[in-house]
Design a protein around this motif. Structure first.
Motif, PDB file in Angstrom:
ATOM      1  N   ILE A  82      -7.479   0.634   6.802  1.00  7.93           N
ATOM      2  CA  ILE A  82      -6.150  -0.140   7.451  1.00  7.93           C
ATOM      3  C   ILE A  82      -5.124  -0.297   6.384  1.00  7.93           C
ATOM      4  CG2 ILE A  82      -5.129  -2.478   8.015  1.00  7.93           C
ATOM      5  CD1 ILE A  82      -7.748  -2.994   9.562  1.00  7.93           C
ATOM      6  N   ASN A  83      -5.357  -0.364   5.141  1.00 12.46           N
ATOM      7  CA  ASN A  83      -4.465  -0.267   4.026  1.00 12.46           C
ATOM      8  C   ASN A  83      -3.868   1.073   4.096  1.00 12.46           C
ATOM      9  OD1 ASN A  83      -4.862  -2.800   3.387  1.00 12.46           O
ATOM     10  ND2 ASN A  83      -6.143  -2.598   1.547  1.00 12.46           N
ATOM     11  N   ILE A 121      -1.887  15.411  -0.655  1.00  7.09           N
ATOM     12  CA  ILE A 121      -1.843  13.688  -0.325  1.00  7.09           C
ATOM     13  C   ILE A 121      -3.324  13.335  -0.322  1.00  7.09           C
ATOM     14  CG2 ILE A 121      -2.502  14.588   2.295  1.00  7.09           C
ATOM     15  CD1 ILE A 121      -0.156  12.050   1.965  1.00  7.09           C
ATOM     16  N   TRP A 122      -4.348  14.287  -0.236  1.00  2.92           N
ATOM     17  CA  TRP A 122      -5.785  13.908  -0.563  1.00  2.92           C
ATOM     18  C   TRP A 122      -6.174  13.198  -2.023  1.00  2.92           C
ATOM     19  CZ3 TRP A 122      -8.798  13.372   3.411  1.00  2.92           C
ATOM     20  CH2 TRP A 122      -8.431  14.138   4.457  1.00  2.92           C
ATOM     21  N   ARG A 123      -5.282  13.970  -3.032  1.00  2.00           N
ATOM     22  CA  ARG A 123      -5.652  13.336  -4.330  1.00  2.00           C
ATOM     23  C   ARG A 123      -5.144  11.870  -4.510  1.00  2.00           C
ATOM     24  NH1 ARG A 123      -5.054  18.491  -6.620  1.00  2.00           N
ATOM     25  NH2 ARG A 123      -2.805  17.869  -7.100  1.00  2.00           N
ATOM     26  N   SER A 124      -3.736  11.876  -3.726  1.00  5.70           N
ATOM     27  CA  SER A 124      -3.057  10.470  -3.927  1.00  5.70           C
ATOM     28  C   SER A 124      -3.893   9.574  -3.331  1.00  5.70           C
ATOM     29  CB  SER A 124      -1.741  10.747  -3.382  1.00  5.70           C
ATOM     30  OG  SER A 124      -1.192  11.985  -3.059  1.00  5.70           O
ATOM     31  N   MET A 125      -4.504   9.932  -2.194  1.00  4.99           N
ATOM     32  CA  MET A 125      -5.169   8.841  -1.519  1.00  4.99           C
ATOM     33  C   MET A 125      -6.517   8.489  -2.004  1.00  4.99           C
ATOM     34  SD  MET A 125      -4.856  10.500   2.440  1.00  4.99           S
ATOM     35  CE  MET A 125      -6.543  10.152   3.036  1.00  4.99           C
ATOM     36  N   TYR A 126      -6.977   9.392  -2.940  1.00  5.51           N
ATOM     37  CA  TYR A 126      -8.135   9.106  -3.669  1.00  5.51           C
ATOM     38  C   TYR A 126      -7.773   8.093  -4.861  1.00  5.51           C
ATOM     39  CZ  TYR A 126     -11.991   9.125  -6.800  1.00  5.51           C
ATOM     40  OH  TYR A 126     -13.133   8.753  -7.764  1.00  5.51           O
ATOM     41  N   ASN A 135       0.751  -1.117   0.106  1.00  6.07           N
ATOM     42  CA  ASN A 135      -0.079   0.047  -0.001  1.00  6.07           C
ATOM     43  C   ASN A 135       0.667   1.293   0.101  1.00  6.07           C
ATOM     44  OD1 ASN A 135      -2.697  -1.148   0.067  1.00  6.07           O
ATOM     45  ND2 ASN A 135      -2.034  -2.036   1.841  1.00  6.07           N
ATOM     46  N   TYR A 136       1.919   1.181   0.441  1.00  2.86           N
ATOM     47  CA  TYR A 136       2.853   2.252   0.550  1.00  2.86           C
ATOM     48  C   TYR A 136       3.182   2.717  -0.859  1.00  2.86           C
ATOM     49  CZ  TYR A 136       7.473   4.589   0.757  1.00  2.86           C
ATOM     50  OH  TYR A 136       8.546   5.528   0.392  1.00  2.86           O
ATOM     51  N   LEU A 137       3.756   1.446  -1.608  1.00  5.12           N
ATOM     52  CA  LEU A 137       4.075   1.745  -2.870  1.00  5.12           C
ATOM     53  C   LEU A 137       2.990   2.301  -3.798  1.00  5.12           C
ATOM     54  CD1 LEU A 137       6.254  -1.558  -3.329  1.00  5.12           C
ATOM     55  CD2 LEU A 137       6.968   0.942  -3.343  1.00  5.12           C
ATOM     56  N   ARG A 138       1.722   1.915  -3.557  1.00  3.43           N
ATOM     57  CA  ARG A 138       0.459   2.119  -4.094  1.00  3.43           C
ATOM     58  C   ARG A 138       0.366   3.792  -4.014  1.00  3.43           C
ATOM     59  NH1 ARG A 138      -4.372  -0.661  -2.084  1.00  3.43           N
ATOM     60  NH2 ARG A 138      -5.927  -0.771  -3.554  1.00  3.43           N
ATOM     61  N   PHE A 141      -6.829   4.609  -3.282  1.00  4.04           N
ATOM     62  CA  PHE A 141      -7.982   3.996  -2.592  1.00  4.04           C
ATOM     63  C   PHE A 141      -9.117   4.257  -2.989  1.00  4.04           C
ATOM     64  CE2 PHE A 141      -4.081   4.400   0.267  1.00  4.04           C
ATOM     65  CZ  PHE A 141      -3.625   3.022   0.340  1.00  4.04           C
ATOM     66  N   GLY A 142      -9.386   5.234  -4.192  1.00  2.00           N
ATOM     67  CA  GLY A 142     -10.998   5.466  -4.634  1.00  2.00           C
ATOM     68  C   GLY A 142     -11.731   4.405  -4.674  1.00  2.00           C
ATOM     69  N   ARG A 143     -11.325   3.173  -5.502  1.00  2.00           N
ATOM     70  CA  ARG A 143     -12.258   2.005  -6.030  1.00  2.00           C
ATOM     71  C   ARG A 143     -12.939   1.490  -4.842  1.00  2.00           C
ATOM     72  NH1 ARG A 143      -9.908  -1.207 -10.755  1.00  2.00           N
ATOM     73  NH2 ARG A 143     -11.796  -2.378 -10.153  1.00  2.00           N
TER      74      ARG A 143
END
Length: 1440
Positions: free
Chosen positions: A376-377, A281-286, A261-264, A289-291
């Motif tokens: 958690i991811n 960081i918000w955009r990267s999180m989306y 998940n770090y690499l993701r 992990f958006g799907r």
């Protein structure tokens, strides 16, 4: 009535004169064929083939290899089963209307249901054994079923049976489902090629399933097991036999591991690198992990829409309770039911209501699980990101206090969790608008315009809710800031507790914590107020909305609403409150998450070294010497690339040839940078401040290098660690606690040196390795370790030291002064070129230098993890709950209980009154009477809501206030022994995590628990009063509920413990890394530490995932409760209004039961915090009183400084042996006394006895005629002065550190600083006396800190001064000056010196030599030196 397939009242029933397919009964019989075929073929295979289980390919505990379309097949099969149930029900109802039994109406449906169930069991077994050829049977079945159902549908159409008839709709649905299942089967053949193709496709199970260590199977099991968590049963059953351990829960699947998940997240972050705008960081999180979040939101939408089935069904059931008879319509000789008739049957509606509940629960659970997994991811990915950032932090960030350990701990323990919780609540955010819009539409459909008034009340109050939520979030931010301040102060107090007690300053510092706590409590008060407002709004809004609606309805329609309208509306208003209740929570977490995300940036700039030009010869011993604070340690850090070069650079020569390591023209500053210079090999480095891992002694020494027995043994001997290792309970396999808590300073330092020696590196940097060692140990380490072990290997050694007597061994010397090089060369060069410097050194080197290692007085304490786990499996701690409530005050408890009971009684009364009003056929005047009472009741309900919400929150606040106050006082006044045997981390945890739980988490949980319990009880009461039959069902239900929750609770508690116990090592690892950054980077061990961090994160995440899954498993019982209540009400046959009331409550029971279970689990976990705090409240305090009153002690006592020690016996604890045995001594006023002796001889214990810090159980110490044991502790300690071996400074100003009581003038302070040689340095600082001191005094060197401590002792003009090995970490030149100062400034006072270096007491008036707690020699130094075989003489000779 006889049973017959086609009915026996009509001869034509069996006639085929118009063709076989035109006889409806024969068509139905044809429909039986596929089902019988399937059962006939599959049963033998299931019983014979799988009875033995031997044919299975053993994949990791029968987990499934999924064929293509796996989930689709399960969903279609569930739908098929549902439609078969409808078909069966329709057949039975139609059969009732007929005059004789027609089995063909419902028999095929029943067989279809059994066949569909068999098909999925059969498929599951084929999948498990990976034998796809047998799927051919299913393919044939779907084809046959599709054909037979299509024929039936075609015949219906021929006879003008259309969509207005229910049986036509059902048959059409079945045709579609069979067609889809056939398509799924064809797809499996297409992909797997198991039949009709030459070479079938071979499939291997996923990588995770081939690894037997992976035990978290949720992603791999079938849909049913996913929905019910059936795969967890073995774990839960196992938990009853023995507690769940880490081994049992195994590893995480690859996709959930932190690294993946770090690499993701990193890739998503890197993809945004755009010169136009900064990556967010918000955009990267989306992106990363958006799907899954969208999937979870979809489940959530479905669940919410199903929620609206409840009110509609209630409306229908109440309306159609008295069923009307319909005119029967027949086709093909049998009765056909119309589609609307079905929805007017109250039994059908009751079943639909139950099914909607089941589906709603399932979808909610699915949504909840997906978000938890994503959360958690995300947390794993963020932790890895933060850790990488920490590994790149510059040393200055830490030392200048820009990034403290507290902040790092906050990031890891609190901030990442805030982001995770925000994710959990995300789906609620999107679901809210849908719920509100749907709710308002349905209300309008039921009640017309008046409903809009009620809805507008809800909508208009939403902004108020929102406002409260934002206020809450702001307050939370403030609270967090204050609690961080409080923690910082508390940490400092605990680290310097010995000094505070010796100076009698504990109350001053205690007050400063109380002051910060006061600010925190003010902000917590605001927090409590807004929280109670939020709770009040949630409880009061539905009452207000219902009131507005029915009052409006009364004025518009001139009558009350009908029961079906009233109770459906009531249920809808309850649904509408949920999104508003969540709005406040979500906003709060969103703000927290935003705050959290803002704290991922760090950087500062100070010049430390300038104009350095040196070379360090390869394979030789280079020594760096100089006064305190001249930049020796900085030079080492510079060479390691830990400081930023403003100019110049370091050249590392290739070690294959013999060229020197060269450092050229340098100017340094310490600025934040991303990573130390990469162009070097790893360097073995022992820092000045010893740094140990929370691991075994052996792991600390080998530090990731392969274990080599011979080398290890040699290193242990060189550092003379063997005797120390023999004392440890498990030898070198003993775990060293946090920060090496159970070792003395000298032992810790030698382990760090041993680590540097053991590493197989060409370069070794040692930063002042002798500072905490006595002379024997220093010599041994110098000879065996440095000269022999390192030099034999031809390693390049750079040694920083104050021990000038070792200069003769140096191949190269670098002398430093004020951040630049004063001289460099061999000792001979310096002797020739700088005679003055050489002579200065010589006078210092000729000093007899006797040093004794300081040992922690405590017996080593081993913080055993077992203490955490022995108390597992305890029941809900009622005793602890009572302790918590009583801390809040009895009046508040009484107020809370009585107001809660009253409130719930009023709420039930409101609903009951509504039922009476709507059921009675009233006239105008009666209506007004009902309305008036209704308004009064609603007003009372709203008022009580306000009172209850305020009492609970303020009860919690007063409990939190008292618990923290008592805890702080207990700890600060505890005897010093308590701090020796209790790890600092453990005490700090009580003030951080546990206090936070008590402050902010227990009150809302308590509120929620009491509310949901009382709502549950009132619901059960209402249903039972309407249909007493419900009580009969309630008994077995209650018993089942008790046992089921008990069944799950054991596993849940174990997993909760695992989650807690795996979180601590993770936090420790982060703070260890931050403290040992320089060492880790010098050794080039970043990769190993990263790996360890990933393992610890995964372990903690595994425990958390299992815990979340276990908490999902008890929904079954909740649904049973709902089914029972709906069933008993359906057959209770009461008047409409009351049944409506009962059903409304039956609907809520499921929700509230769920909350009760959840809140109980939460409270149990949270009460552990109270329990831990409580365990510290039992600590004995020191006896501060004394038998004399402080007013009886003369103002100027001790005036002369005369000390009489008579038959003194001292121990640290009544359980331990005495450390001083029958000691007698007499010190005249103004005498200078030196005390010496080997390690552990009782020197320090004697110095503590003067302050009554230890248990004096026999004999006495009389100072100026007063027995010190009779004095109040505060008086005694405030009249004496002491300087300790370890310098302690507190954050604040220099003035505060010298004189926290604020009693001295500036002149007095400057005088003290002048005496301590610090005046010029302090003058040069910005602010002078008010210059800043950072946490622990980190912005001054160790030597400077010690000088401040000396100044502190001078400020307190006491006639007795104790110096406990106070010059250990000072260079000799500074020490010389100090000795002179002590002799002049304290000429007329009594000075007792515990000697670390014997030459410091050669000029004393009296020398006391101690051994094993007894006085061995006692006389003038000259006299003692004459006794050649005496101990003192041997000490002095040791180094002539």
């Amino acid at each position: 009535m006889a049973l017959s397939f086609c009915g026996n009242n009509d001869i034509k029933a069996y006639s085929v004169e118009y063709g076989v397919l035109n006889n409806g009964c024969f068509v139905d019989a044809l429909n039986l064929v596929p089902h019988v075929f399937l059962l006939f073929i599959t049963f033998p295979i299931l019983f014979i083939g799988w009875g033995s289980q031997s044919s299975k390919v053993q994949i990791h505990h029968n987990t499934w290899l999924h064929f293509p379309g796996h989930n689709m097949r399960w969903i279609l099969t569930f739908l098929l089963l549902f439609v078969h149930v409808c078909e069966f029900a329709e057949g039975l109802v139609s059969n009732k209307v007929m005059s004789s039994n027609h089995l063909h109406l419902f028999m095929p449906a029943f067989m279809g249901f059994i066949a569909a169930t068999t098909s999925v069991v059969y498929y599951h077994n084929i999948e498990t054994s990976n034998f796809p050829k047998l799927l051919l049977v299913l393919f044939i079945y779907w084809v046959l079923a599709f054909i037979t159902k299509s024929i039936k549908l075609w015949k219906f159409a021929e006879y003008k049976v259309g969509p207005q008839h229910l049986r036509f709709c059902i048959t059409a649905l079945l045709v579609i489902l069979y067609g889809l299942l056939m398509a799924v089967e064809i797809n499996v053949i297409r992909v797997r090629k198991y039949v009709f193709f030459a070479n079938p496709q071979k499939v291997k199970p996923p990588e995770d399933l081939q690894d037997l260590g992976v035990r978290f199977l949720q992603p791999f099991v079938n849909l049913l097991s996913k929905a019910t968590y059936w795969w967890m049963n073995p774990l839960i059953i196992g938990a009853h036999k023995r507690p769940i351990e880490l081994k049992k829960i195994g590893k995480l699947p690859i996709a959930m591991r932190a690294l993946t998940n770090y690499l993701r997240l990193k890739d998503a972050y890197e993809d945004q690198r755009d010169p136009e705008r900064a990556p967010s960081i918000w955009r990267s999180m989306y992106r990363a992990f958006g799907r899954p979040i969208l999937l979870s939101s979809t489940f959530r939408y479905l669940a919410d829409l199903l929620g609206f089935a409840g009110p509609l069904c209630i409306s229908g059931i109440v309306k159609y309770l008295k069923t009307k008879d319909e005119v029967a319509t027949t086709y093909l000789g049998v009765y056909f039911m119309s589609s609307t008739e079905l929805l007017q049957n109250s039994s059908v509606l009751a079943i639909l209501l139950f099914l909607a509940l089941v589906l709603q629960r399932t979808f909610l659970q699915a949504s909840y699980y997906v978000t938890i997994e994503t959360g958690i991811n995300l947390r794993g990915a963020l932790l890895a990101m933060i850790y990488n950032k920490i590994l790149r932090l510059s040393t200055s960030n830490m030392s200048m206090g820009e990034m403290t350990l507290g902040q790092i701990n906050n990031l890891v323990a609190i901030e990442t969790n805030q982001l995770m919780w925000f994710l959990f609540l995300c789906p609620n955010l999107w679901a809210m608008p849908v719920q509100i819009v749907m709710g308002v539409i349905l209300l309008y459909y039921l009640l017309g315009c008046s409903a809009l008034v009620g809805a507008s009340v809800i909508v208009l109050l939403a902004p108020v809710q929102y406002l409260i939520a934002t206020k809450l979030a702001d307050t939370q931010k403030n609270t967090l800031e204050h609690s961080t301040d409080r923690l910082k102060t508390t940490t400092e107090i605990l680290k310097g507790i010995k000094l505070l007690k010796l100076y009698a300053w504990e109350n001053i510092f205690c007050d400063s914590v109380e002051e910060t706590r006061g600010k925190e409590l003010t902000s917590l008060k605001t927090f409590a107020f807004y929280t109670s407002m939020s709770i009040f709004m949630n409880a009061a809004i539905p009452i207000a909305a219902v009131l507005a609606t029915f009052v409006m309805h009364h004025f518009i329609n001139k009558t009350g609403p009908s029961p079906s309208e009233a109770f459906a509306a009531l249920a809808l208003f309850h649904i509408l409150v949920t999104p508003l209740f969540l709005l406040s929570t979500v906003v709060r977490f969103a703000v927290k998450a935003l705050v959290s995300n803002g704290s991922f940036t760090w950087g500062s700039n100070l010049l430390t070294l300038s104009d350095i030009n040196i070379r360090i010869p390869t394979g030789q011993l280079t020594m760096i010497v100089g006064q305190v604070g001249c930049g020796k340690s900085s030079l080492l850090l510079a060479m390691l690339g830990e400081m930023q070069a403003i100019e110049g650079r370091v050249y590392w020569s290739n070690f294959m040839n013999t060229g020197p390591v060269v450092l050229t023209c340098y100017l340094f500053a310490s600025i934040s940078h991303d990573a130390p210079s990469k162009n070097r090999y790893s360097v073995a480095y022992a820092a000045q401040k010893s740094w140990l891992l929370n691991a075994t002694v052996e792991e600390n020494i080998t530090f990731g290098s392969p274990f080599n027995k011979q080398r290890y043994k040699a290193v242990i001997d060189a550092c003379s660690l063997q005797p120390d290792i023999d004392l440890l309970p498990f030898g070198d396999q003993t775990e060293i606690g946090e920060r090496g808590i159970n070792l003395s300073g000298g032992q810790r330092q030698r382990i760090c040196v041993a680590r540097a020696l053991y590493q197989n590196t060409n370069i070794v940097f040692l930063d002042d390795p002798f500072s905490a060692l006595d002379i024997h140990l220093s010599d041994h380490l110098m000879q065996e370790g440095i000269l022999k072990f390192l030099q034999d290997d031809k390693r390049t050694v750079v040694l920083v030291t104050h021990k000038l007597q070792y200069l003769i061994h140096a191949d190269w010397i670098i002398a430093m002064k004020d951040g630049s090089v004063l001289r460099e060369g061999t000792l001979k060069d310096i002797q020739t070129h700088d005679v003055e410097l050489y002579d200065h050194w010589k006078t210092l080197m000729n000093r007899q230098d006797q040093e004794l290692e300081k040992v922690n007085i405590s017996q080593p304490t081993y913080d055993d993890n077992m203490s955490m786990t022995t108390n597992r499996r305890s029941k809900i701690p009622w005793k602890v709950c009572w302790c918590y409530l009583s801390s809040g005050g009895f009046f508040m408890v009484f107020l809370m209980v009585s107001s809660k009971l009253l409130k719930h009684s009023v709420i039930v009364t409101i609903d009951y009154w509504l039922a009476l009003w709507t059921s009675s056929k009233t006239n105008q005047s009666q209506d007004s009477y009902y309305l008036t009472v209704f308004i009064i009741l609603c007003a009372a309900g709203i008022t009580l809501c306000l009172i209850t919400s305020l009492t609970v929150e303020f009860l919690g606040l007063s409990a939190a206030t008292n618990l923290h106050h008592n805890l702080l006082n207990k700890i600060i006044h505890a005897p010093i022994r308590f701090f020796d045997i209790t790890p600092l981390g453990q005490i700090l945890n009580r003030f951080s995590a546990d206090t936070n739980i008590i402050d902010q988490h227990i009150p809302p949980t308590l509120e929620s628990l009491t509310r949901s319990t009382l709502l549950c009880l009132s619901a059960i009461g209402v249903i039972a009063s309407i249909t007493p039959a419900f009580l009969i069902a309630l008994v077995p239900l209650g018993v089942a509920f008790y046992f089921i929750q008990k069944y799950f609770r054991v596993a849940s508690k174990d997993l909760q413990d695992l989650d807690d116990s795996t979180q601590l090592p993770l936090l420790c690892h982060f703070s260890e890394t931050a403290e040992g950054l320089t060492t880790i980077r010098a050794f080039r061990q970043e990769a190993r530490f990263k790996q360890r961090m990933l393992e610890l994160t995964d372990t903690n995440n595994t425990a958390y995932l299992f815990l979340s899954a276990a908490n999902q498993t008890h929904h079954l019982i909740v649904l049973t409760a709902a089914a029972t209540s709906i069933w008993s009400l359906r057959y209770g046959l009461q008047a409409g209004g009351l049944v409506g009331l009962g059903l409304t409550y039956a609907l809520t029971v499921t929700n509230y039961l769920n909350w009760v279970v959840r809140n109980l689990a939460d409270l149990e976990v949270q009460m552990a915090a109270v329990k831990k705090v409580n365990s510290f409240l039992g600590t004995e305090s020191e006896n501060y009183e004394g038998s004399m009153d402080s007013s009886q002690v003369p103002e100027n006592w001790p005036h002369n400084g005369e000390i009489k020690i008579q038959d003194l016996c001292v121990r640290y604890d009544p359980m331990l042996k005495p450390v001083l045995k029958h000691v007698n001594a007499y010190v005249e006023p103004g005498q200078k006394v030196g005390i010496c002796g080997r390690t552990g001889s009782g020197k320090s214990s004697l110095s503590l006895a003067f302050f009554n810090m230890v248990d004096i159980f026999e004999g006495k110490i009389i100072i100026d005629g007063i027995d010190i044991c009779k004095l109040p502790l505060q008086t005694l300690r405030s009249r004496l002065s002491i300087i300790l071996q370890d310098p302690v400074l507190f954050s604040g100003s220099i003035r505060f550190n010298l004189d926290p009581e604020r009693t001295c003038t500036d002149d007095r302070l400057w005088e003290a600083l002048e005496i301590a040689q610090l005046k010029n340095m302090v003058k040069a600082l910005a602010g002078g006396l008010d210059a800043v001191v950072t946490e622990g005094g980190e912005n001054f060197s160790v030597g400077q800190r010690q000088l401040f401590c000396l100044a502190r002792a001078f400020v307190r003009k006491s006639s007795i001064l104790i110096m406990d090995e106070a010059t250990a970490s000072i260079d000799m030149a500074t020490e010389n000056i100090l000795q002179k100062v002590v002799m002049t400034a304290f000429a007329d006072r009594t000075v007792v010196t515990i000697a670390h270096r014997v030459h410091t007491i050669l000029t004393a008036d009296l020398v006391i030599v101690m051994k094993r707690g007894n006085i061995l020699e006692y006389d003038k130094p000259e006299t003692l030196l004459e006794q050649e075989d005496g101990m003192f003489a041997s000490f002095v000779k040791a180094d002539m």
